[in-house]
Structure formats: structure tokens, C-alpha cells
Design a protein around this motif. Structure first.
Motif, PDB file in Angstrom:
ATOM      1  N   GLU A 106      -3.145   6.407  -8.849  1.00  0.00           N
ATOM      2  CA  GLU A 106      -3.638   6.233  -7.283  1.00  0.00           C
ATOM      3  C   GLU A 106      -4.242   7.180  -5.696  1.00  0.00           C
ATOM      4  O   GLU A 106      -4.711   6.975  -5.616  1.00  0.00           O
ATOM      5  N   TYR A 107      -3.056   8.130  -5.965  1.00  0.00           N
ATOM      6  CA  TYR A 107      -3.553   9.577  -5.476  1.00  0.00           C
ATOM      7  C   TYR A 107      -2.706  10.435  -5.002  1.00  0.00           C
ATOM      8  O   TYR A 107      -1.719  10.985  -6.022  1.00  0.00           O
ATOM      9  N   PHE A 108      -2.621  11.391  -5.129  1.00  0.00           N
ATOM     10  CA  PHE A 108      -1.941  12.322  -4.619  1.00  0.00           C
ATOM     11  C   PHE A 108      -2.382  13.058  -2.753  1.00  0.00           C
ATOM     12  O   PHE A 108      -3.076  13.512  -1.883  1.00  0.00           O
ATOM     13  N   PRO A 128       0.672   5.602   1.441  1.00  0.00           N
ATOM     14  CA  PRO A 128      -0.992   5.419   0.872  1.00  0.00           C
ATOM     15  C   PRO A 128      -0.731   4.331  -0.546  1.00  0.00           C
ATOM     16  O   PRO A 128      -1.267   3.589  -0.721  1.00  0.00           O
ATOM     17  N   SER A 129       0.649   4.153  -0.575  1.00  0.00           N
ATOM     18  CA  SER A 129       0.709   3.011  -1.524  1.00  0.00           C
ATOM     19  C   SER A 129       1.005   1.439  -0.916  1.00  0.00           C
ATOM     20  O   SER A 129       0.792   1.069  -1.997  1.00  0.00           O
ATOM     21  N   ALA A 130       0.398   1.007   0.019  1.00  0.00           N
ATOM     22  CA  ALA A 130       0.696  -0.469   0.479  1.00  0.00           C
ATOM     23  C   ALA A 130      -0.338  -0.853   1.695  1.00  0.00           C
ATOM     24  O   ALA A 130      -0.429   0.225   1.718  1.00  0.00           O
ATOM     25  N   CYS A 153      15.532  13.405   1.011  1.00  0.00           N
ATOM     26  CA  CYS A 153      15.327  12.149   1.459  1.00  0.00           C
ATOM     27  C   CYS A 153      14.979  12.522   2.760  1.00  0.00           C
ATOM     28  O   CYS A 153      15.484  12.777   3.717  1.00  0.00           O
ATOM     29  N   TYR A 154      13.440  11.087   3.233  1.00  0.00           N
ATOM     30  CA  TYR A 154      13.153  11.586   4.613  1.00  0.00           C
ATOM     31  C   TYR A 154      13.975  10.702   5.276  1.00  0.00           C
ATOM     32  O   TYR A 154      13.766  10.332   6.287  1.00  0.00           O
ATOM     33  N   LEU A 155      14.831   9.398   4.516  1.00  0.00           N
ATOM     34  CA  LEU A 155      15.509   8.423   5.373  1.00  0.00           C
ATOM     35  C   LEU A 155      16.676   9.103   6.440  1.00  0.00           C
ATOM     36  O   LEU A 155      16.945   8.589   7.533  1.00  0.00           O
TER      37      LEU A 155
HETATM   38  O1  0TT Z   1       8.257  12.081   0.547  1.00  0.00           O
HETATM   39  C1  0TT Z   1       8.277  10.762   1.886  1.00  0.00           C
HETATM   40  C2  0TT Z   1       6.084  10.795   1.576  1.00  0.00           C
HETATM   41  O2  0TT Z   1       6.320  10.169   0.822  1.00  0.00           O
HETATM   42  C3  0TT Z   1       6.234   9.953   3.141  1.00  0.00           C
HETATM   43  O3  0TT Z   1       5.127  10.709   3.737  1.00  0.00           O
HETATM   44  C4  0TT Z   1       5.799   8.413   2.541  1.00  0.00           C
HETATM   45  C5  0TT Z   1       5.215   9.108   0.928  1.00  0.00           C
HETATM   46  N1  0TT Z   1       5.226   8.137   0.272  1.00  0.00           N
HETATM   47  C6  0TT Z   1       6.349   7.542   0.320  1.00  0.00           C
HETATM   48  C7  0TT Z   1       4.132   7.454   0.021  1.00  0.00           C
HETATM   49  O4  0TT Z   1       3.409   8.079  -0.238  1.00  0.00           O
HETATM   50  N2  0TT Z   1       3.990   6.836  -1.266  1.00  0.00           N
HETATM   51  C8  0TT Z   1       5.606   5.783  -1.331  1.00  0.00           C
HETATM   52  O5  0TT Z   1       5.186   4.494  -2.705  1.00  0.00           O
HETATM   53  C9  0TT Z   1       6.047   6.007  -0.503  1.00  0.00           C
HETATM   54  C10 0TT Z   1       7.312   5.820  -1.813  1.00  0.00           C
HETATM   55  C11 0TT Z   1       6.525   4.722  -0.061  1.00  0.00           C
HETATM   56  C12 0TT Z   1       5.301   4.766   1.391  1.00  0.00           C
HETATM   57  C13 0TT Z   1       6.909   5.264   3.040  1.00  0.00           C
HETATM   58  C14 0TT Z   1       4.776   5.010   1.718  1.00  0.00           C
HETATM   59  O6  0TT Z   1       3.844   4.820   0.704  1.00  0.00           O
HETATM   60  N3  0TT Z   1       3.636   4.903   2.475  1.00  0.00           N
HETATM   61  C15 0TT Z   1       4.968   5.260   4.052  1.00  0.00           C
HETATM   62  O7  0TT Z   1       4.210   5.228   4.951  1.00  0.00           O
HETATM   63  N4  0TT Z   1       5.715   4.991   4.076  1.00  0.00           N
HETATM   64  C16 0TT Z   1       6.161   5.335   5.456  1.00  0.00           C
HETATM   65  O8  0TT Z   1       6.841   6.829   5.325  1.00  0.00           O
HETATM   66  C17 0TT Z   1       8.014   4.876   5.442  1.00  0.00           C
HETATM   67  C18 0TT Z   1       8.784   5.443   6.088  1.00  0.00           C
HETATM   68  O9  0TT Z   1       8.785   5.102   7.507  1.00  0.00           O
HETATM   69  C19 0TT Z   1       7.995   7.208   6.116  1.00  0.00           C
HETATM   70  C20 0TT Z   1       8.325   8.288   6.093  1.00  0.00           C
HETATM   71  O10 0TT Z   1       7.434   9.456   6.141  1.00  0.00           O
END
Ligand code: 0TT
Ligand code: SF4
Length: 341
Positions: free
Chosen positions: A338-340, A78-80, A97-99
Motif C-alpha cells: 500500500e505504501y512505503f 497514509p493508512s486511512a 513507540c511514538y506514543l
Molecule cells: O512510527 C510511527 C509512524 O507510523 C507515524 O509517522 C505514523 C505512521 N503510521 C502509523 C503509518 O504510516 N501507518 C499506520 O497505519 C499507523 C499504525 C497509524 C497512523 C498513525 C497513521 O496511519 N497515520 C497517522 O497520522 N498516525 C498518527 O501519527 C497517529 C499519531 O498521532 C501520529 C504519530 O506521528
């Protein structure tokens, strides 16, 4: 917390066709870091270490200088709208960490040097959506700030997006090493976010990252440099005394942050989640971790491609959300949540 320095550097031959690739090679030669050439990043094997765990640890201090081949960007809800690829991997050792799962068996840090190609691709994505705004997340697959004192590729990205009318950049970090980014011509187009958490979560689960105070001090500098500022509170964990822990977090944040940092502030809230695969990996890599991952106490949330994850049960997630929202409302009434998720 000292800024990251790799112990070992791999260079893909294609990387030397780009100025940043050559610049980085010279930089690490001067520093006397061991440099190995490789034909492709898939060939980065033989990372030193006598067992898997040691190899994992060493990989996290190995830097691969490479070329990004796919210029198709992933989505990043949801971030971008899109994830902008600048680097993968991270020097931190956060247990949750999800990485650890998304990067599979490539936990080393890889930075891309073909920035102009990446920027051209970003420009295309912006153009397709105009006059709508297009946001790019630079922190999906790495903590780019933690690496950027070496590469300055984030700085260049900030300046590139700064020149656009409808492009926006955002990223999140747990590192304090922001000084070189303060004079970047961001033009208000970059939202600079810091990851924060309760004292318990930071101390228990975030080794290898900057402390809470260091992060907030850096946040103050960033706000002073007129960046839009944000905080990601993640992962939200219902640990013992979590209500007090998170209350204290916002209380301290409010007390330390300078006034000018509070005028355009956003919060993003992400509850802790894990997959079965993640649980197995975490137990191997951080065997002493106290991170709670009990499937019975969670709700299974179905995901795309069968990649479901465990989140808190509805009632607990709601309580978490409402509690945190009320703290933010109390200490930062002007901020936007912005979101939960
Ligand atoms: O704890 C990890 C979770 O956080 C993931 O489900 C994504 C989420 N996240 C990470 C988030 O909601 N907002 C963020 O700003 C993040 C730091 C970046 C991000 C990562 C995101 O906003 N949306 C995503 O789809 N991701 C991707 O999620 C990156 C990676 O490939 C995947 C991991 O589930
Ligand atoms: Fe993962 Fe972020 Fe921790 Fe790095 S700082 S290990 S990317 S959670």
C-alpha cells in the motif's frame, strides 16, 4: 504472553452514565482490582511509583475508563482518512513507540465508553464523503486488540462499520488475543493487520508484546474468519545483517501462513523515524536500549508545526524500500504493497 490485566483502574464519573462504563466497573470489582474514582483524566496523578521510571511502568498497567469529549476525528494519512478514537495508550514496551511522545505525560491506558456517540460521529464522516469509501484507523493511539478482551469496544466497532456501505475499519496489533473477534459480523469491511518485523527487531525492541509465531498464528485465525488481512512491517530498521533478517521474516511468514490467508493480503512499510524529543524520552525510559538514533546518520524531514523527524537518508531509504519490496514480490507475488513511508 498473557492477556493484559490492569493493576489499577480509574473511573471518570461521567463514564458511569454509559452501559459499558458500568459494566467495566462491575467487572473489575469482581476481579478485585483496585478502583479509584477521579473527576477527569487530567486528575489521574498519584500513579504509584517512587520515581518517574516506576510511575511510567505502573501507568502502563493502569486503565482509565473515560468519556471521549472531542468527537472531531484526526486525519490519519497514509493508512486511512480518519483516526477513530477508541482508546489511548498501550501495555507494550516497544522502545521506538511514538506514543511515548504523542501521549506526553499520560502514558496510562484510557478506554472510551461513549461508543454510540463515537459511532454517530463516524457515520457523519462517512455520509460527507459518500459515494466515496471512508476508512477509519483504530490503531493510531493505542494497540486496541491488546485491550479488547476486556472492553469489546473494538468488536462493537467492527460490527458497526460492518453494517455500513461505504465505511471501512482497519487497525494493527502485536497481540495474539483475537479469539473474541473471530465471530464479529465484519462483513468484509475491516482489514485486520499484524505488525511484524525481523527477529532482531522483535527480540531487541518489542518487550511486552506477543511473539512472532503467536502473531502469525493469530493472523491465520483471522484469515479463516474471512477478514481481509494485512501486515505492517514497521519500523524498518537497518540493523546489522538487516537484509538477511528481513529475508528470513518473509520466508518464515510465507511458510507458516495458510494458503487462504494469502489471497487478499496487503503490506504497509514504515521506516524507522524519531524526533529529538523521542530520543530523550527513550533514553530515560529504556536506558539500556540499543536502538540506533544518531542524527548525523539520518536525514531531517520537516514536519507540520515544526515537528520534524529523522528518517534514513535518501539512498538508504531507497535501498530499504527496494529490498523489502523485492522480498514481498518474491514470497507474496499476489499481495498489494500500500505504501512505503
Ligand atoms: O512510527 C510511527 C509512524 O507510523 C507515524 O509517522 C505514523 C505512521 N503510521 C502509523 C503509518 O504510516 N501507518 C499506520 O497505519 C499507523 C499504525 C497509524 C497512523 C498513525 C497513521 O496511519 N497515520 C497517522 O497520522 N498516525 C498518527 O501519527 C497517529 C499519531 O498521532 C501520529 C504519530 O506521528
Ligand atoms: Fe507502541 Fe504498538 Fe508497541 Fe504498544 S505495541 S508499545 S502501541 S509500538
Amino acid at each position: 504472553m498473557k492477556a493484559f490485566e490492569p493493576q489499577l483502574v480509574y473511573i471518570e464519573p461521567g463514564a458511569l452514565d454509559y452501559p459499558l462504563g458500568r459494566e467495566l466497573k462491575e467487572k473489575f470489582e469482581k476481579k478485585g482490582v483496585e478502583i479509584r474514582e477521579t473527576t477527569s483524566h487530567n486528575q489521574v496523578r498519584n500513579i504509584p511509583g517512587k520515581n518517574e521510571l516506576q510511575q511510567y511502568r505502573n501507568a502502563k498497567s493502569t486503565l482509565v475508563i473515560g468519556v471521549r469529549k472531542t468527537l472531531k476525528f484526526d486525519t490519519s494519512k497514509p493508512s486511512a482518512e480518519y483516526a477513530i478514537p477508541l482508546a489511548t495508550g498501550c501495555m507494550g514496551h516497544c522502545h521506538y513507540c511514538y506514543l511515548q511522545t504523542t501521549l506526553g505525560n499520560k502514558p496510562y491506558i484510557r478506554t472510551y465508553v461513549n461508543l454510540d456517540e463515537i459511532f454517530d460521529a463516524a457515520d457523519q464522516y462517512i455520509k460527507e464523503r459518500e459515494p466515496e469509501i471512508t476508512r477509519f484507523e483504530a490503531a493510531c493511539t493505542s494497540d486496541v486488540v491488546g485491550l479488547d478482551h476486556l472492553t469489546h469496544s473494538l468488536k462493537k466497532t467492527i460490527e458497526h462499520i460492518g453494517q455500513t456501505d461505504s465505511g471501512r475499519l482497519r487497525f494493527v496489533t502485536k497481540y495474539k488475543h483475537v479469539d473474541h473477534l473471530l465471530d464479529a459480523k465484519h462483513n468484509g469491511n475491516t482489514r485486520f493487520r499484524f505488525s511484524v518485523n525481523s527477529d532482531h527487531v522483535i527480540k531487541q525492541y518489542e518487550p511486552g508484546t506477543s511473539s512472532f509465531l503467536e502473531r502469525i498464528e493469530a493472523a491465520g485465525k483471522v484469515a479463516k474468519a474471512d477478514y481481509p488481512l494485512g501486515f505492517i512491517v514497521a519500523p524498518l530498521i537497518r540493523h546489522e545483517n538487516w537484509k538477511e533478517g528481513y529475508h528470513e521474516l518473509f520466508e518464515r511468514l510465507e511458510a507458516i501462513l495458510p494458503l487462504y490467508a494469502k489471497k487478499d493480503l496487503t503490506f504497509e512499510l514504515i521506516q524507522h523515524r524519531f524526533t529529538k524529543t523521542a530520543k530523550n524520552i527513550i533514553q530515560k525510559r529504556y536506558p539500556k536500549s540499543k536502538l540506533e538514533m544518531n542524527e548525523e546518520e539520518r536525514k531531517y524531514k520537516w514536519g507540520r508545526y515544526g515537528r520534524g523527524k529523522y528518517v534514513y537518508k535518501n539512498e538508504e531509504a531507497d535501498e530499504l524500500k527496494e529490498t523489502i519490496q523485492s522480498y514481498i514480490g518474491h514470497f507474496f507475488p499476489q499481495a498489494k504493497i500500500e505504501y512505503f513511508t
